[in-house]
Design an enzyme around this catalytic site. Structure first.
Site: not given
Lengths: 239, 239
Positions: A166-168
């Site tokens: 998700m962060d990526e």
């Protein structure tokens, strides 16, 4: 476009600087920092010619759902304005041509390093994924198939692997949409465990003040997680 | 101790079940689920004799700060009631002897799988870490040294690697403290980037309704991130 800068400054006023580490600066002029348009960021991020290997390509480990949805979105790159983002072994490849703030500059390319999502090199073991971005709608879709080396509970992906994916996807989307680059905050609600080797689809949308993500099965019958992220714009100078 | 069960039920009432995936059940009797005491959970989790390799031991990649703080906490295991948690290649080793709910049971031990935090096998490349737990205070400390295969920005750990390390330490702490096992939600505020190869110290505390974590340098002068997590208790039967 000023809202992010103000928000970042409010948060950063409480930060302590780490000697030798990057000083994270809020940006007040996103246009200057991120290029004149979304198109220039895309052309920088997705070079037509490159010697770097693109890992966001089908391989023998992909499950049928992953393969067919990849093909579906590949079709959309021809007709509906979607763009497939390349995925290199390191972020250093992506940021070439961007002059980063002091402390974030790449001083040496000789070290053996990898972006976390491409660190497991055996096909199917780790973060099999491909990200598609829609510039006009400022949204992304990430096809993610976690491998058996990302386990938490036996047979299921670790919550941290989904947080990482998700962060990526958030940060790549935020960069291309001109909303920022570094994650300031990330909030995740887990709903169901993702079986190792199966497809999870992250849908990311720009929600003006933050980005939101829903991760679910292809048929949308099972939600794996929902999340949101806030990003920080950096003063990036173009060479 | 009922508070978590109620909270879980409230959240789970909105869930859809995934066919073949675990049905996550709120637990109304934590004592029955997690054994008669914190001591029994610890003895189950930290077997005195085992054939499995413990990876939470110093190696040549550890920086001086990591080594000396490890030794400091090791001394506390002799005098101050702290416990060093072993870290095996898979969670399957830890949950032996626990009968998991249908769908979460380990059906085969023959597959090649790894817990995400021990998936990179070259010393220093990935999640170098050691977790210490204090039963009487229900808190943990995780010494974490991210390697160059966990990169986000060049030279710095990916936010997802810190999320993973937090989630892992949260869930182990939650299990041992009797508060739960699976992460329902995770919220992280990032403050500074962690340089690859340097030490980050996660301090986890049971805050009654959730667990909180602060990640900082050893001298506490730089905060890397703050986070909180809520956990779900499962109906685990003991064999």
């Amino acid at each position: 476009m000023m809202r992010r800068g103000f928000q970042a400054a409010a948060t950063l006023s409480r930060l302590r600087a780490l000697p030798g580490a990057p000083r994270i600066l809020p940006i007040l002029n996103p246009t200057a920092a991120f290029g004149s348009s979304i198109d220039s960021r895309i052309s920088r991020f997705c070079p037509e010619k490159t010697d770097f290997k693109d890992y966001a390509l089908p391989n023998a480990s992909w499950c049928p759902d992953m393969l067919s949805l990849y093909q579906e979105f590949l079709e959309k790159t021809k007709t509906d304005g979607w763009i497939k983002l390349p995925s290199f072994a390191s972020n250093r490849e992506h940021i070439q041509g961007l002059k980063l703030p002091t402390g974030l500059a790449v001083t040496s390319d000789n070290s053996d390093c990898r972006i976390i999502t491409r660190s497991l090199q055996v096909e199917g073991q780790g973060y099999e994924h491909a990200i598609f971005f829609n510039p006009s709608e400022k949204k992304s879709v990430c096809l993610f198939q976690p491998g058996p080396y990302l386990e938490g509970a036996p047979g299921f992906a670790h919550g941290g692997s989904l947080a990482t994916m998700m962060d990526e996807t958030f940060s790549k989307t935020a960069y291309l949409a001109g909303e920022g680059l570094f994650t300031l905050s990330l909030s995740i609600r887990f709903k169901n465990l993702i079986p190792v080797g199966s497809l999870a689809v992250d849908k990311i949308e720009d929600q003006k003040l933050y980005m939101s993500c829903i991760t679910q099965t292809r048929d949308q019958k099972t939600v794996y997680a929902k999340s949101s992220g806030v990003f920080l714009q950096l003063q990036l100078e173009q060479e």
